[in-house]
Scaffold this motif. Sequence first.
Motif, PDB file in Angstrom:
ATOM      1  N   TYR A 273     -98.652  46.575 -20.391  1.00 55.03           N
ATOM      2  CA  TYR A 273     -98.481  45.324 -21.150  1.00 55.03           C
ATOM      3  C   TYR A 273     -99.842  44.794 -21.617  1.00 55.03           C
ATOM      4  CZ  TYR A 273     -97.490  40.290 -21.625  1.00 55.03           C
ATOM      5  OH  TYR A 273     -97.396  39.001 -22.073  1.00 55.03           O
ATOM      6  N   ASN A 277    -101.223  44.226 -25.738  1.00 53.44           N
ATOM      7  CA  ASN A 277    -101.437  42.890 -26.312  1.00 53.44           C
ATOM      8  C   ASN A 277    -102.888  42.734 -26.757  1.00 53.44           C
ATOM      9  OD1 ASN A 277     -99.033  40.862 -26.129  1.00 53.44           O
ATOM     10  ND2 ASN A 277     -98.855  42.225 -24.347  1.00 53.44           N
ATOM     11  N   ARG A 381     -94.199  40.989 -26.344  1.00 55.90           N
ATOM     12  CA  ARG A 381     -93.531  40.167 -25.325  1.00 55.90           C
ATOM     13  C   ARG A 381     -92.026  40.420 -25.402  1.00 55.90           C
ATOM     14  NH1 ARG A 381     -98.312  38.505 -25.066  1.00 55.90           N
ATOM     15  NH2 ARG A 381     -99.090  36.399 -25.351  1.00 55.90           N
ATOM     16  N   LYS A 385     -89.836  35.088 -25.096  1.00 60.43           N
ATOM     17  CA  LYS A 385     -91.242  34.621 -25.128  1.00 60.43           C
ATOM     18  C   LYS A 385     -91.808  34.684 -26.546  1.00 60.43           C
ATOM     19  CE  LYS A 385     -92.698  34.949 -20.389  1.00 60.43           C
ATOM     20  NZ  LYS A 385     -91.702  35.899 -19.808  1.00 60.43           N
TER      21      LYS A 385
END
Length: 391
Positions: A273, A277, A381, A385
Motif C-alpha cells: 500500500y 501511494n 485507497r 476512503k
Amino acid sequence: MYLTRDEEGMLAGEEGESCRKAMELVVALGKVYGAEDLIDITSAHLSGASYKTIGDGGVKYLEDMAEGGARVSVPSTLNPIGMDRERWREMHIPPSFAEKQLRIIELYKRMGVAATCSCTPYLGDNVPSLGDHVAWAESSALSFVNSYIGARTNREGGPGALAAAIIGRTANYGLHIDENRRPTVVIDAETDGSVFSYSMLGQAVGASIGGGIPYFRGIDPDVDDAKTMSAAMAASGSVALYHVEGVTPEAGSFDLGGLEAIHMGERELKDAYDRLNTAEDVQLIALGCPHLSRKEMRDIAAFLKGKKKRNKDVEIWFCTSSRIREECAEEVRVMEEFGPVLADTCMVVAPIEGTFKRTGTNSAKAGNYLPTLCSQEVVCRDVSKLMEVVM
Ligand code: F3S
C-alpha cells in the motif's frame, strides 16, 4: 513441430494470405517455446484495442489483416478501448483520437471479433469452462480464467492471440500442459476479507515472487476478490496462474511437498500500500480496474445513495462493460450523480495524461500502470476512503 495436413496447408497459403501469416506467427512462437504440436482453442480474447496503446503502426497492421481477408474462427472478444464509444467528449478525448479509435473497432468487427471491449469478458461476454484451451491476452483476465475457472491459456500478446483466433489453434506449450500448472511456491496469506485487501495481497505477492505459480492457503476469495487479485499479481509480477486451497478447481491436485512457504500478512500488505501511494490529493477518481462487476456496481451505488458530491473539482469515472452498464440501470442512475459510468474503456488505456496529473484508484493494477503509462501520481485507497475527498 508436428503439423496436421490442414495445418500444413494453411502454412502454405492454401486458405489465404492472412491465414498463412497467422499460422506462421503461431508456429514461430511454438518453436521458440518448444511446442510439439498445435492445440484447438475454444475462444480468444484480444488486447491491442486502444489507439493510445497501438498507435498508427497498430492500425496499419489491423488494416493489412482485415483488408487481407482475415477472419477469426472461434468466438473472440476485445479488451477495453481508449474511450467510451458515445461519451468520449466527457472524457476530454480529442476528435482526432476518437476517429482513429472508431476505425480500430471497425477493423476488428470486420474480422469477426465481438467488439465488447471489456477486460472482464468472463463475467458474461466470453466465459470459458474448466479444462478449455483458449488464447487470451489481457494479463488480469487470462490469470482469472486460468486460476478461478481452470481454463488453460498462456500469457498471449495481442498479435499472438489474434493469430490464434484466426487459425483456431495455439501452440501446445506452457500452461496448456498439466505438468506446467504445478505450484512453485506456497503463500500463507492473511487479508481482512475486503476486496481492497485482496488487491494489496496480489500486489505484495507479484512484487515478491515475480513469476511462478503461487498456491494460497488461508484465504477464501470470491469472484471480485479473485478478479482484483489476479490483476494485481499480473501487474506487480507476471503471475498467469495461481491456486487457492479449497477454492480454485485444480488446487486439490498437487503435492506441495518441498515447496518454499512465504507468509503474507498485515505488514506485507501495508508495505505494498505504501509503495503504491505517491500523491496526497487527486483530480480524478477512477474505479473499475478490472471493469466493475454487477456486485461492485450494487455496492458502490448502495454506498453513494443519499450522499452528495460536494467537491466539484474532482472528476469521478466508473468503468465497466456495456453489458453490465445496461444490466445495472438503477445503480447507474445513482452513480451518475457523481460521475459518468463509462463503458468499454478504462483510466489506463484512455489518454488521461492530457487532462489529469493525479488519479485515485482502488486497484493495485491501476496503481502500477497509472505512473508508467499515464504519467500520474497515485492515491490508492478503498472506495469509501477515496470518496471522502468529494463528499
Ligand atoms: Fe482492465 Fe484497464 Fe485495468 S484494461 S484490468 S481496467 S488497466
